[in-house]
Write a protein that holds these residues in place. Structure first.
Motif, mmCIF file in Angstrom:
data_model
loop_
_atom_site.group_PDB
_atom_site.id
_atom_site.type_symbol
_atom_site.label_atom_id
_atom_site.label_comp_id
_atom_site.label_asym_id
_atom_site.label_seq_id
_atom_site.Cartn_x
_atom_site.Cartn_y
_atom_site.Cartn_z
ATOM 1 N N ALA A 97 0.833 -1.203 0.000
ATOM 2 C CA ALA A 97 0.000 0.000 0.000
ATOM 3 C C ALA A 97 0.866 1.250 0.000
ATOM 4 C CB ALA A 97 -0.919 -0.013 1.212
ATOM 5 N N THR A 110 0.931 3.897 -3.079
ATOM 6 C CA THR A 110 0.563 5.285 -2.782
ATOM 7 C C THR A 110 1.664 6.245 -3.217
ATOM 8 O OG1 THR A 110 -0.721 4.536 -0.879
ATOM 9 C CG2 THR A 110 -0.153 6.866 -0.966
ATOM 10 N N MET A 137 -6.609 4.063 0.655
ATOM 11 C CA MET A 137 -7.311 3.610 1.858
ATOM 12 C C MET A 137 -8.756 3.225 1.566
ATOM 13 S SD MET A 137 -5.897 6.235 4.791
ATOM 14 C CE MET A 137 -6.946 5.482 6.042
ATOM 15 N N PRO A 186 -9.157 -1.452 0.217
ATOM 16 C CA PRO A 186 -8.184 -2.290 0.921
ATOM 17 C C PRO A 186 -7.715 -3.450 0.047
ATOM 18 C CG PRO A 186 -10.402 -2.686 1.745
ATOM 19 C CD PRO A 186 -10.492 -1.510 0.829
#
Length: 438
Positions: free
Chosen positions: A151, A155, A214, A217
């Motif tokens: 993640a 990002t 976010m 997921p």
């Protein structure tokens, strides 16, 4: 568990793959070998695993030659691909690291807004190269892989990509205002304001990227941090749509603003060219002193129409103030009068000439800056837009785009390597900073 098998009976060749609740088969050309049939059976299993995003699977095959050849070929391909990725990322990391250091230590690079906006692209290039190297390290240390790690890397990738495109938009906007509106340009980009604009771009994209990741997921496999395996179909569609819905307008907005900048610059160039080329008629009062034949001196007041000509019509070595005297002497000689002596106020014409030269110099600088921006943005778009376009095609269901995405994904790695070379070539301040000149 996947069970594969290939068979050949005379001229009939086929391959099959079966699981506990699914079975698929394919008819092959008559000239195909048993080796090809076994390979196609394994390919059917792999296609089913990819289509249904199966995280863990075992393929059972009785073809030792296929398993051996597939393993060795994959190892060689991964090895060569890894070397290329690591080399490009390391070069980009070093080059852009040097630029970031110079940007913070050389005040010369922070004087003109478009220079600092262009060079600040190296911040996102440095971060993207660092992320790629992190993912490569994780391949050799599998314990690093986690959903949080994937993640974070995804990002950061979205932030780097988005801020690069947003900065390209800001650069085009800055060029439009620099060419057409000096007051608005000073209010937005002069002094400390240019740093506020830059930091705002990073902050906006960071908040958007974090919120986007976010919102979806990770539910799939995080091994390798491959986006297509990290999310299910619905989540992958949503997160891809969320990135493209902001990236595509940024690209088109940048192109539109750059076209406006080019149009307005050409308009200014035409105005300057017209001023240089067209004669400006004037009516002036002149005082002419004439020496008569009998020795008396008389003064004649003359009102006549005169024109200012371009510099190509003036004899070499004559300045603008001498030009009028030259034309007056010509008028006197053609009318049969003796030598004349004139005294005129040339303050206004001299100022006009100075302003004209200053405007010509400004246009030359604006043209050079616009060419620099064009090449830097071209490099940016060639590196990122094809990959973005391929992902849009994948979203709408074009299966061929998946294979193209694997090839195109090397282009973003070239951007951190090529951009610093363009800086050295195009930006004078950067060359001076590299040579430690003030």
């Amino acid at each position: 568990m996947f069970y594969t098998n290939g068979s050949k009976d005379g001229d009939n060749v086929a391959a099959a793959c079966c699981t506990s609740n699914h079975c698929s088969s394919i008819r092959l050309p008559d000239v195909a070998s048993i080796f090809s049939a076994e390979a196609c059976a394994i390919g059917l299993a792999l296609a089913h695993i990819e289509e249904h995003r199966i995280e863990k699977a075992i393929i059972c095959s009785d073809s030792l030659s296929n398993v051996t050849n597939t393993t060795s070929a994959t190892s060689r391909a991964v090895s060569v691909g890894t070397y290329i990725v690591v080399t490009l990322s390391a070069i980009g990391l070093i080059e852009n690291g040097v630029i970031v250091i110079l940007l913070f230590t050389r005040p010369l690079l922070r004087q003109r807004p478009h220079v600092i906006f262009t060079l600040s692209l190296s911040c996102s290039d440095f971060l993207s190269s660092f992320i790629v190297i992190l993912i490569i390290i994780a391949r050799f240390q599998m314990a690093i892989y986690s959903k949080g790690f994937c993640a974070f890397t995804y990002t950061a990738s979205v932030i780097c990509f988005g801020t690069s495109l947003l900065q390209a938009l800001i650069i085009s906007l800055e060029r439009v205002l620099a060419i057409s509106s000096s007051s608005t340009y000073i209010r937005i980009f002069q002094g400390y304001r240019k740093y506020i604009v830059l930091l705002t771009a990073w902050l906006v994209l960071s908040i958007y990227s974090i919120a986007l990741v976010m919102a979806f997921p990770i539910t799939g496999s995080h091994i390798g941090c491959v986006v297509t395996y990290m999310y299910n179909k619905v989540s992958y569609f949503g997160i891809s749509l969320g990135t493209q819905i902001i990236f595509i307008p940024l690209v088109f907005g940048t192109l539109v603003l750059y076209a406006i900048a080019v149009y307005r610059l050409n308009k200014r160039m035409k105005q300057v060219s017209f001023t240089n080329r067209v004669a400006v008629p004037r009516v002036e009062n002149r005082v002419r002193t004439i020496n008569d034949d009998d020795g008396t001196v008389s003064t004649v007041h003359a009102r006549f129409e005169k024109e200012e000509y371009s510099e190509s019509n003036v004899p070499d070595g004559n300045s603008l103030s001498v030009r009028r005297d030259y034309l007056t002497e010509q008028n006197a000689s053609t009318s049969g009068l003796p030598a004349t002596s004139t005294s005129t106020d040339m303050t206004t014409s001299t100022k006009e000439k100075k302003l004209l030269k200053k405007e010509t110099c400004n246009i030359r600088k604006l043209s050079g800056a616009l060419r620099t921006v064009a090449l830097v943005q071209l490099c940016l778009f060639v590196s990122f837009v094809p990959l973005s376009f391929a992902r849009v095609l994948i979203l709408i269901g074009v299966k061929e785009a998946q294979a193209a995405e694997g090839v195109i994904s090397i282009l973003p790695l070239l951007h951190p390597v090529i951009n610093p070379i363009l800086y050295v070539w195009l930006i004078k301040e950067f060359r001076m900073s590299l040579l430690c000149k003030k």
